[in-house]
Design a protein around this motif. Structure first.
Motif, PDB file in Angstrom:
ATOM      1  N   PHE A  17       0.856  -1.180   0.000  1.00  0.00           N
ATOM      2  CA  PHE A  17       0.000   0.000   0.000  1.00  0.00           C
ATOM      3  C   PHE A  17       0.896   1.235   0.000  1.00  0.00           C
ATOM      4  O   PHE A  17       1.813   1.324   0.816  1.00  0.00           O
ATOM      5  CB  PHE A  17      -0.891   0.031   1.247  1.00  0.00           C
ATOM      6  N   VAL A  18       0.609   2.177  -0.901  1.00  0.00           N
ATOM      7  CA  VAL A  18       1.440   3.365  -1.040  1.00  0.00           C
ATOM      8  C   VAL A  18       0.581   4.623  -1.013  1.00  0.00           C
ATOM      9  O   VAL A  18      -0.411   4.704  -1.747  1.00  0.00           O
ATOM     10  CB  VAL A  18       2.236   3.348  -2.367  1.00  0.00           C
ATOM     11  N   CYS A  19       0.949   5.571  -0.166  1.00  0.00           N
ATOM     12  CA  CYS A  19       0.382   6.919  -0.225  1.00  0.00           C
ATOM     13  C   CYS A  19       1.542   7.899  -0.020  1.00  0.00           C
ATOM     14  O   CYS A  19       2.679   7.480   0.152  1.00  0.00           O
ATOM     15  CB  CYS A  19      -0.757   7.122   0.768  1.00  0.00           C
ATOM     16  N   THR A  78      10.419   2.125  -1.744  1.00  0.00           N
ATOM     17  CA  THR A  78      11.612   1.699  -2.471  1.00  0.00           C
ATOM     18  C   THR A  78      11.206   0.837  -3.659  1.00  0.00           C
ATOM     19  O   THR A  78      10.131   0.228  -3.661  1.00  0.00           O
ATOM     20  CB  THR A  78      12.558   0.874  -1.573  1.00  0.00           C
ATOM     21  N   VAL A  79      12.074   0.787  -4.636  1.00  0.00           N
ATOM     22  CA  VAL A  79      11.844  -0.084  -5.789  1.00  0.00           C
ATOM     23  C   VAL A  79      11.793  -1.532  -5.319  1.00  0.00           C
ATOM     24  O   VAL A  79      10.996  -2.332  -5.819  1.00  0.00           O
ATOM     25  CB  VAL A  79      12.944   0.118  -6.855  1.00  0.00           C
ATOM     26  N   VAL A  87       0.787  -7.213  -5.700  1.00  0.00           N
ATOM     27  CA  VAL A  87      -0.222  -6.170  -5.910  1.00  0.00           C
ATOM     28  C   VAL A  87       0.281  -4.889  -5.267  1.00  0.00           C
ATOM     29  O   VAL A  87       0.726  -4.898  -4.115  1.00  0.00           O
ATOM     30  CB  VAL A  87      -1.579  -6.565  -5.285  1.00  0.00           C
ATOM     31  N   VAL A  88       0.227  -3.788  -6.020  1.00  0.00           N
ATOM     32  CA  VAL A  88       0.623  -2.473  -5.521  1.00  0.00           C
ATOM     33  C   VAL A  88      -0.614  -1.587  -5.568  1.00  0.00           C
ATOM     34  O   VAL A  88      -1.196  -1.384  -6.637  1.00  0.00           O
ATOM     35  CB  VAL A  88       1.757  -1.862  -6.362  1.00  0.00           C
ATOM     36  N   ILE A  89      -1.020  -1.091  -4.405  1.00  0.00           N
ATOM     37  CA  ILE A  89      -2.220  -0.250  -4.318  1.00  0.00           C
ATOM     38  C   ILE A  89      -1.776   1.155  -3.944  1.00  0.00           C
ATOM     39  O   ILE A  89      -1.216   1.371  -2.864  1.00  0.00           O
ATOM     40  CB  ILE A  89      -3.221  -0.814  -3.302  1.00  0.00           C
ATOM     41  N   THR A  90      -2.019   2.080  -4.858  1.00  0.00           N
ATOM     42  CA  THR A  90      -1.654   3.470  -4.626  1.00  0.00           C
ATOM     43  C   THR A  90      -2.869   4.254  -4.142  1.00  0.00           C
ATOM     44  O   THR A  90      -4.002   3.932  -4.482  1.00  0.00           O
ATOM     45  CB  THR A  90      -1.081   4.114  -5.898  1.00  0.00           C
ATOM     46  N   MET A  91      -2.593   5.279  -3.348  1.00  0.00           N
ATOM     47  CA  MET A  91      -3.648   6.117  -2.769  1.00  0.00           C
ATOM     48  C   MET A  91      -3.197   7.564  -2.805  1.00  0.00           C
ATOM     49  O   MET A  91      -2.829   8.126  -1.790  1.00  0.00           O
ATOM     50  CB  MET A  91      -3.917   5.687  -1.329  1.00  0.00           C
ATOM     51  N   PRO A  98       7.041   3.685  -8.578  1.00  0.00           N
ATOM     52  CA  PRO A  98       7.658   3.100  -9.768  1.00  0.00           C
ATOM     53  C   PRO A  98       6.753   2.053 -10.408  1.00  0.00           C
ATOM     54  O   PRO A  98       6.098   1.280  -9.709  1.00  0.00           O
ATOM     55  CB  PRO A  98       8.939   2.456  -9.243  1.00  0.00           C
ATOM     56  N   TYR A  99       6.689   2.057 -11.720  1.00  0.00           N
ATOM     57  CA  TYR A  99       5.906   1.067 -12.448  1.00  0.00           C
ATOM     58  C   TYR A  99       6.835  -0.036 -12.919  1.00  0.00           C
ATOM     59  O   TYR A  99       7.825   0.224 -13.601  1.00  0.00           O
ATOM     60  CB  TYR A  99       5.192   1.689 -13.649  1.00  0.00           C
TER      61      TYR A  99
END
Length: 145
Positions: A17-19, A78-79, A87-91, A98-99
């Motif tokens: 989870f990323v914010c 971090t990469v 699974v990468v969940i952005t908020m 990074p994609y």
């Protein structure tokens, strides 16, 4: 989450989870996933520009539902964290995440609890819990709580 929850099943999915500040939305989402997924999911959270501490209103809102995140600390994105996640969940972190090909990305559009009181945080918390439960169902991880 300062230390990823280690799944007991080797093939357990991993979620990041990323914010922006890793002090509100991503902390709540990670805590719900750890709580509801138990040890069947590897959970990480991070921020593109981490704050110095988790938002106190977020800590209080989570405490109200029986989850203590007072000891958590915001972590830098971090990469390696992205590489280690299925699974990468952005908020709300926009292009800061990074994609990497082969990863599943979801963007959860949620209000930012930064600078808000617990009354504003509660509905954000409840929406995050609803989405985490949906994610667990999508990952075929049984919720026992």
């Amino acid at each position: 989450m300062s230390t990823p929850a280690v799944p007991s099943v080797p093939s357990a999915p991993s979620v990041l989870f990323v914010c922006v500040h890793n002090a509100g939305r991503s902390q709540m989402a990670a805590a719900f996933l750890v709580h509801l997924g138990q040890d069947r999911v590897l959970v990480r959270s991070a921020g593109s520009a981490p704050a110095g501490a988790v938002n106190p209103a977020v800590v209080e809102a989570m405490r109200e539902v029986g989850i203590d995140i007072s000891a958590e600390t915001p972590e830098v994105l971090t990469v390696e964290a992205v590489q280690g996640s299925d699974v990468v969940i952005t908020m709300g972190c926009g292009d800061a995440c990074p994609y990497l090909p082969g990863k599943r990305y979801l963007d959860w559009s949620l209000a930012d609890p930064a600078g808000q009181g617990v009354d504003v945080v509660r509905p954000i918390r409840d929406e995050i819990e609803r989405r985490v439960r949906g994610l667990l169902a999508d990952l075929a991880v049984e919720v026992t709580v």
